[in-house]
Design an enzyme around this catalytic site. Structure first.
Site, PDB file in Angstrom:
ATOM      1  N   ASP A  40      15.760  19.847 -29.883  1.00  0.00           N
ATOM      2  CA  ASP A  40      15.455  21.220 -29.487  1.00  0.00           C
ATOM      3  C   ASP A  40      14.625  21.989 -30.505  1.00  0.00           C
ATOM      4  O   ASP A  40      14.330  23.160 -30.294  1.00  0.00           O
ATOM      5  CB  ASP A  40      16.744  21.997 -29.201  1.00  0.00           C
ATOM      6  CG  ASP A  40      17.691  22.011 -30.396  1.00  0.00           C
ATOM      7  OD1 ASP A  40      17.314  21.479 -31.468  1.00  0.00           O
ATOM      8  OD2 ASP A  40      18.804  22.553 -30.264  1.00  0.00           O
ATOM      9  N   ASP A  55      20.907  14.415 -31.854  1.00  0.00           N
ATOM     10  CA  ASP A  55      21.348  14.957 -33.124  1.00  0.00           C
ATOM     11  C   ASP A  55      22.826  15.323 -33.000  1.00  0.00           C
ATOM     12  O   ASP A  55      23.447  15.095 -31.959  1.00  0.00           O
ATOM     13  CB  ASP A  55      20.499  16.155 -33.535  1.00  0.00           C
ATOM     14  CG  ASP A  55      20.546  17.289 -32.513  1.00  0.00           C
ATOM     15  OD1 ASP A  55      21.261  17.143 -31.503  1.00  0.00           O
ATOM     16  OD2 ASP A  55      19.871  18.304 -32.724  1.00  0.00           O
ATOM     17  N   ASN A  80       3.728 -13.734   4.103  1.00  0.00           N
ATOM     18  CA  ASN A  80       2.762 -13.573   5.192  1.00  0.00           C
ATOM     19  C   ASN A  80       1.375 -14.071   4.787  1.00  0.00           C
ATOM     20  O   ASN A  80       0.659 -14.674   5.584  1.00  0.00           O
ATOM     21  CB  ASN A  80       2.683 -12.101   5.596  1.00  0.00           C
ATOM     22  CG  ASN A  80       3.915 -11.655   6.362  1.00  0.00           C
ATOM     23  OD1 ASN A  80       4.626 -12.483   6.929  1.00  0.00           O
ATOM     24  ND2 ASN A  80       4.171 -10.368   6.381  1.00  0.00           N
ATOM     25  N   GLU A  98       0.804  -1.222   0.000  1.00  0.00           N
ATOM     26  CA  GLU A  98       0.000   0.000   0.000  1.00  0.00           C
ATOM     27  C   GLU A  98       0.838   1.273   0.000  1.00  0.00           C
ATOM     28  O   GLU A  98       0.357   2.337  -0.350  1.00  0.00           O
ATOM     29  CB  GLU A  98      -0.967   0.005   1.198  1.00  0.00           C
ATOM     30  CG  GLU A  98      -0.299  -0.055   2.557  1.00  0.00           C
ATOM     31  CD  GLU A  98      -0.155  -1.478   3.067  1.00  0.00           C
ATOM     32  OE1 GLU A  98       0.008  -1.659   4.264  1.00  0.00           O
ATOM     33  OE2 GLU A  98      -0.191  -2.414   2.237  1.00  0.00           O
TER      34      GLU A  98
END
Length: 926
Positions: free
Chosen positions: A654, A388, A722, A345
């Site tokens: 870019d 590039d 468990n 959890e």
């Protein structure tokens, strides 16, 4: 003196009060047709037919060379809107919070919390729901911070343009600096060196204009631009340097938003603004929907594996208890508690905390902004990085490699005279700034100059500056001791200079072949020639560039980025394959790669890519290092092929031309000075376009991912053990093996201790290979170690039965609960220490350098984990002895139990080490 006037593009009858703009007859179009759609109508079929003249374009826009009236401009601004790119709307806090709930595991926790509330298990419900809220708040806050940082980057772009406007029909045009957002179709603007092109424009006139289009096409070399009204024989003489390529970007008369002026000047009319520009069209909103990333695939796979377990567990518990013990719905809270016990959890909280912490450290220490938190995990999982060439491996400037004489051997004579030409052309032609090639020549001449005649010894007479039509620049100088004579020094494109030299055909062919050999090696060439002329008072012209004596070549290469070589070596050391995707020439990019120590191998060009099917390209992309002459579509296809081949890819770009590839990659990366739409698209924004910054980001990603992987392995194996033990005990015992409240407290202790995973520092070995969360591998790990954990629990049951003499009374139940509670916390502490990430790399190296699995196990617990493990052990030993233990239904245990438990734990620790060693040998037999 000696300057070349701009080439006019719209000459016609009429006059203008402004001598700097061409004249034309302006015929308004009925109905006020000028607007965003006017220019595309005129230019749409230009590629297939003759291009429209500048006069036709001006007429279609209801404009003229003197610019628009202020009143016209205001009307068009109201009709067409501001010249701004469509931007993403900021995501509101509520929407961002709800979007965080879409994570599959967060959704499962929410459902479990609601089910717990439905069966009146209020403690479990409250804890689970609090964890859901905390996770969503953490993720929302970090993504909000990243969005604010990205929005601040918008302030770094230019905001004004020089526009010609008139106050009235008879008023003279006046040049004004206006905000870029106020430009409208039909505006006449002026462009100069360093200016950003503020909209899509059509040139009316130009003088030596070259434009950087790398943001749009990826070309590293400036492209020559000139009006189409230039005579066709001159345009053909310009050769491939004046607009090589395909489509609109290759048309010399068009300049597009997103490009910038490298040299020269021009006057142009705006043809499209805002969302109608090619810049905006290259970023279609539909492209924003990226496919699932590596993080999404990993977490979804693990989540759904666990969801199946959790959905199966409650029915099994209910049916088993009903069949064997006759219990009914009273065991439903216990069944839900078992399902919660299987659930990690804390996963959403720990994932978000680990990623947010890594993102914050990156932003603070290296200026790297992670806009989407899961992208930090994807960075850690990258095994292929696509880049590039220009700005990444090389700087956007040339440097001189050598100076060659006529024979092809080294000779400084050509460099010396090229420097004389560059110096006096710059001074006499009144150029605003030297060309990049001239700067390189002058810098090299200063380093290499050992002549008796320094550059300052010459006296400049005249200059004919470079223009993209004739592709030459000529300087006329007077040499020391040469009274009565002038020396013409010409440099430029090889073919253009050779055509003007007094050479026989055989010599011309030989020199052309010599130039071709140098070019094939990835070098750029400048040819240099000289001629002696009797001194004269009249002006020199291009007609004097004849009968020259050829001196030699100056060869240039791209300047390498200083940090690129070390960064490439660092990335290789981290198991990352770098692939170069560029629009440049194959020889140029191969030369740059070799200079940086990156073996280019087989260079694949766009023509070969087009001939391959998707399957063939996937195989080739995995093998080839360098792809040249790539269009944006080629780049995106290559990245998609790599992902199809099973690679986790990052793409550094870019410009607008990089957007398709950034969308296709698992992680889109850009520098902060990238175009706006690239920054909005990218998952990660770097302070600079630097591979070293990417190395820092990848390191942070692997750091966070390593901690998440460790948490998952340890928690899931413990939880599975468990759950198996609970199911077995529930079938063997006449009472519940652990009360729901005890399960809740145990889980709370685990959860608090497990927060340490988000702050752990993995060993350096973890950073050597990509960290990928593979569901199948996790299933193997947690199954093996979970069964080992369940064996320890079952051994504890035996110890409890012996120590308590098998009592099933109320006191025996409390003692049993206490004993198992203590053992659970102690075994969890052991697992945290012994299976913590930090030992040897567990992975199978394959032939191409990839790692089949980047898992790391073993090692000694770090500081946070050691403290957390000790805390768990203390709580496990002392809580049953406190009043709170009595409230929870636990009691003190006999000393014999602790002695026997110590034996079980010692055997369990030995078994853990042995299993870990065997596991390492299986995955890393070498």
């Amino acid at each position: 003196m000696g300057s070349v006037p701009e080439s006019s593009a719209a000459a016609g009858p009429g006059s203008t009060d402004d001598p700097d703009v061409p004249t034309a007859v302006v015929v308004p179009i009925a109905g006020g047709r000028a607007g965003r759609s006017a220019a595309p109508d005129v230019l749409a079929d230009a590629s297939a037919t003759a291009a429209p003249t500048s006069l036709q374009v001006l007429r279609s826009l209801d404009s003229g060379p003197r610019g628009l009236l202020e009143e016209q401009a205001g009307e068009r601004l109201a009709r067409c809107g501001e010249n701004t790119l469509p931007a993403w709307r900021p995501v509101s806090w509520p929407r961002r919070f709800l979007r965080s709930l879409c994570d599959p595991f967060t959704s499962v926790l929410l459902c479990l919390g609601l089910v717990s509330a439905a069966v009146a298990s209020w403690g479990t419900a409250c804890v689970t729901l609090v964890l859901v809220v905390v996770s969503c708040l953490l993720r929302s806050a970090e993504e909000h911070r990243a969005d604010r940082s990205t929005a601040a980057l918008r302030e770094l772009v230019a905001t004004t343009a020089t526009v010609l406007r008139r106050a009235g029909p008879d008023a003279a045009p006046r040049a004004r600096e206006l905000p870029v957002g106020e430009l409208v179709p039909g505006d006449v603007i002026r462009l100069g060196p360093g200016d950003l092109v503020p909209a899509d424009v059509r040139l009316l006139r130009a003088s030596g204009l070259t434009v950087h289009q790398s943001a749009l096409t990826g070309e590293s070399v400036p492209v020559a631009k000139h009006p189409v009204d230039t005579p066709s024989w001159l345009r053909s003489a310009a050769g491939p340097g004046s607009g090589a390529g395909e489509g609109s970007f290759a048309r010399p008369e068009l300049c597009f938003q997103g490009s910038s002026v490298a040299s020269g000047s021009g006057t142009a009319v705006v043809t499209a603004t805002g969302a109608e520009t090619r810049f905006a069209a290259a970023y279609d909103g539909s492209a924003r929907r990226r496919g699932t990333s590596a993080f999404d695939r990993s977490v979804h796979g693990i989540s759904w594996t666990l969801i199946r377990f959790m959905l199966l567990t409650p029915p099994l518990v209910l049916m088993a208890n009903a069949a064997l013990r006759g219990r009914g719905l009273e065991t439903l809270p216990f069944a839900v508690a078992v399902a919660v016990g299987l659930t990690p959890e804390m996963l959403p909280v720990i994932v978000t905390t680990a990623l947010a912490r890594g993102a914050s450290l990156l932003a603070r220490n290296h200026g790297v902004i992670v806009k989407r938190l899961p992208a930090l995990h994807d960075l850690g999982a990258i095994d292929v990085l696509c880049v590039d060439k220009t700005g990444t491996l090389t700087q956007d400037r040339p440097v001189v490699e050598s100076s060659l004489g006529v024979s092809g051997r080294s000779d400084p004579e050509a460099l010396h005279w090229a420097a004389v030409n560059a110096l006096w052309t710059l001074q006499l032609a009144d150029l605003p700034a030297p060309d990049a090639l001239d700067e390189a020549v002058l810098d090299a001449a200063e380093e290499w100059e050992e002549r008796d005649e320094p550059l300052s010894a010459y006296e400049g007479i005249a200059a004919l500056p470079f223009d993209p039509v004739r592709r030459l620049a000529t300087a006329v100088v007077r040499r020391p001791g040469r009274l009565g004579f002038h020396t013409l020094v010409t440099k430029g494109a090889v073919e253009a200079v050779l055509d003007r030299c007094a050479l026989d055909e055989a010599e011309r062919i030989r020199l052309g072949e010599l130039a071709a050999r140098e070019t094939a090696g990835g070098l750029r060439l400048i040819a240099v020639a000289r001629a002696e002329r009797p001194a004269r008072p009249r002006a020199y012209s291009t007609a004097d560039e004849r009968g020259l004596t050829f001196l030699g070549f100056v060869t240039l290469r791209d300047a390498l980025t200083p940090s690129a070589s070390d960064a490439l070596a660092a990335l290789d050391g981290r198991g990352i394959v770098v692939k170069v995707l560029t629009g440049d020439d194959p020889g140029t990019v191969a030369r740059a790669c070799r200079d940086l120590g990156l073996d280019p191998g087989e260079v694949m060009s766009a023509e070969r890519i087009d001939a391959l099917s998707d399957g063939e390209l996937a195989e080739a992309a995995d093998r080839v290092t360098v792809f040249a002459r790539c269009t944006p579509e080629h780049k995106a296809r290559i990245v998609s092929a790599l992902r199809t081949a099973g690679r986790t890819t990052g793409f550094l770009g870019d410009g607008v031309n990089d957007l398709p590839a950034m969308h296709a990659a698992d992680v889109g990366i850009c520098p902060r000075n990238a175009v706006d739409v690239a920054r909005e698209t990218a998952d990660v924004v770097l302070a600079e376009k630097d591979l070293a910054a990417i190395d820092h980001a990848i390191t942070a990603g692997r750091h966070s991912s390593g901690n998440i992987a460790t948490y998952l392995r340890i928690t899931l194996s413990s939880n599975l053990g468990n759950v198996i033990a609970m199911l077995a005990a529930g079938l063997m015992l006449p009472f519940l093996p652990m009360l729901p409240a005890q399960v809740l407290v145990q889980n709370l202790c685990f959860d608090v201790a497990q927060l340490a995973f988000a702050f752990d520092r993995p060993a350096s070995e973890v950073l050597r290979w990509p960290t990928v969360l593979r569901p199948r591998d996790f299933l193997h790990f947690i199954t093996g170690f979970g069964l080992l954990n369940a064996t320890a629990d079952l051994a504890t049951f035996t110890v409890l039965a012996f120590a308590l003499h098998g009592s099933a009374t109320s006191g025996g139940q409390e003692a049993f609960h206490s004993g198992w509670f203590t053992e659970n916390l102690l075994t969890q502490a052991l697992v945290m220490l012994l299976l913590r990430t930090g030992g040897r790399v567990v992975g199978r190296r394959v032939t191409d350098g990839r790692v089949a699995d980047g898992r790391v196990v073993g090692g000694h617990g770090g500081g946070p984990l050691r403290v957390a493990a000790c805390g768990l052990a203390v709580v496990g030993l002392l809580l049953p002895l406190t009043p709170l233990g009595g409230l929870l239904g636990m009691s003190a245990l006999p000393p014999l139990y602790y002695l026997l438990l110590a034996t079980v734990l010692a055997l369990y620790a030995y078994a853990l080490r042995a299993a870990r060693t065997r596991y390492e040998q299986k995955w890393n037999p070498s």
